[in-house]
Enzyme design. Structure first.
Site, mmCIF file in Angstrom:
data_model
loop_
_atom_site.group_PDB
_atom_site.id
_atom_site.type_symbol
_atom_site.label_atom_id
_atom_site.label_comp_id
_atom_site.label_asym_id
_atom_site.label_seq_id
_atom_site.Cartn_x
_atom_site.Cartn_y
_atom_site.Cartn_z
ATOM 1 N N ALA A 65 0.732 -1.064 0.161
ATOM 2 C CA ALA A 65 -0.183 0.052 0.148
ATOM 3 C C ALA A 65 0.852 1.409 0.007
ATOM 4 O O ALA A 65 1.610 1.283 1.006
ATOM 5 C CB ALA A 65 -1.035 -0.226 1.279
ATOM 6 N N CYS A 66 0.519 1.931 -1.108
ATOM 7 C CA CYS A 66 1.476 3.600 -1.097
ATOM 8 C C CYS A 66 1.101 4.298 0.065
ATOM 9 O O CYS A 66 2.005 5.142 0.528
ATOM 10 C CB CYS A 66 1.074 4.194 -2.459
ATOM 11 S SG CYS A 66 1.471 5.906 -2.529
#
Length: 273
Positions: A151-152
């Site tokens: 997840a960024c």
């Protein structure tokens, strides 16, 4: 003298309008086609593009493992999957505004990723402050990424924007042949349960790591209003004077070819480059 000094003449830059709502394969192909155009033309004018992924989409970084996200869950929810030409981690494009900015190296931009990131983040922050009274800070350090999650928005990268320590904008940049393209996501409203499911996280962990514009501004914000805020920020911080343009036919043709060759292909999306 700073890039935004009033003593400097306005910078005549382009903005592609209207706001485009299209599938992820097209959006990523068009960003790369514009970068190719910037590489090929010495007279390329710095260009801002603001867009929305329709339908919603889960984008993977260029070298990110396909197995780091729950692709089956994404498809169950009617989301598309696409692999970006830029690096970084996965982004859920759902209830958010995406920007891309393409330019050749030349004042005020350099061949430094960090400096260009700084200039663009400062411009976005200026727009959010002016329009929504949101105070966003640039991440001063290069934190270690959590490789256990794809997840960024779990971790702010160097010079990305955060509010009260929580990430607000996630961006990635690609440089090639004297030009660069940076694109990034500004969540307007976040479905934390869906976001967490796709990345195998607890919703509360993600909520503690990121923030959307609705929470930061204290009200709902439309795509159109957020887009105007970003344009305003570039004007205030970098002296941009906007000329509204449409996509040139040859750029559109290149993007169509890239969809066929790359972004519309399952093998491109599945296999890290």
């Amino acid at each position: 003298m700073s890039p935004s000094s009033p003593a400097e003449a306005p910078r005549a830059w382009n903005v592609i309008e209207p706001l485009e709502k299209s599938p992820g394969s097209w959006q990523m192909a068009l960003d790369e086609a514009l970068l190719d155009d910037a590489c090929a033309r010495a007279d390329f004018v710095p260009t801002l593009r603001l867009y929305v992924f329709t339908p919603g989409c889960l984008s993977l970084g260029r070298t990110q493992s396909y197995e780091s996200v729950d692709a089956a869950a994404a498809k169950e929810q009617g989301l598309e999957l696409v692999r970006r030409v830029t690096g970084g981690s996965g982004v859920l494009h759902h209830g958010e505004l995406t920007y891309s900015f393409i330019a050749r190296v030349g004042a005020p931009f350099t061949d430094s990723i960090e400096q260009n990131y700084t200039l663009l983040s400062e411009a976005i922050a200026a727009g959010l402050a002016s329009r929504f009274a949101v105070r966003a800070d640039l991440e001063p350090a290069r934190p270690e990424r959590n490789l256990a999650s794809g997840a960024c928005f779990l971790t702010p990268a160097l010079k990305e924007l955060k509010v009260n320590g929580r990430k607000l904008v996630g961006s990635a940049q690609r440089r090639q042949r004297g030009a660069f393209m940076q694109h990034g996501a500004l969540p307007l409203v976040t479905d934390y349960a869906l976001h967490a499911r796709l990345f195998g996280l607890e919703p509360e962990r993600l909520r503690g790591a990121m923030m959307d514009l609705k929470e930061a501004a204290g009200r709902e914000v439309s795509h159109a209003e957020a887009a105007e805020a970003l344009k305003q920020g570039f004007t205030e911080s970098l002296g941009a004077s906007w000329t509204s343009i449409s996509i040139a036919p040859y750029v559109r043709a290149r993007a169509e070819a890239l969809v066929a060759e790359r972004y519309g292909r399952e093998d491109w999306t599945h296999d890290a480059v």
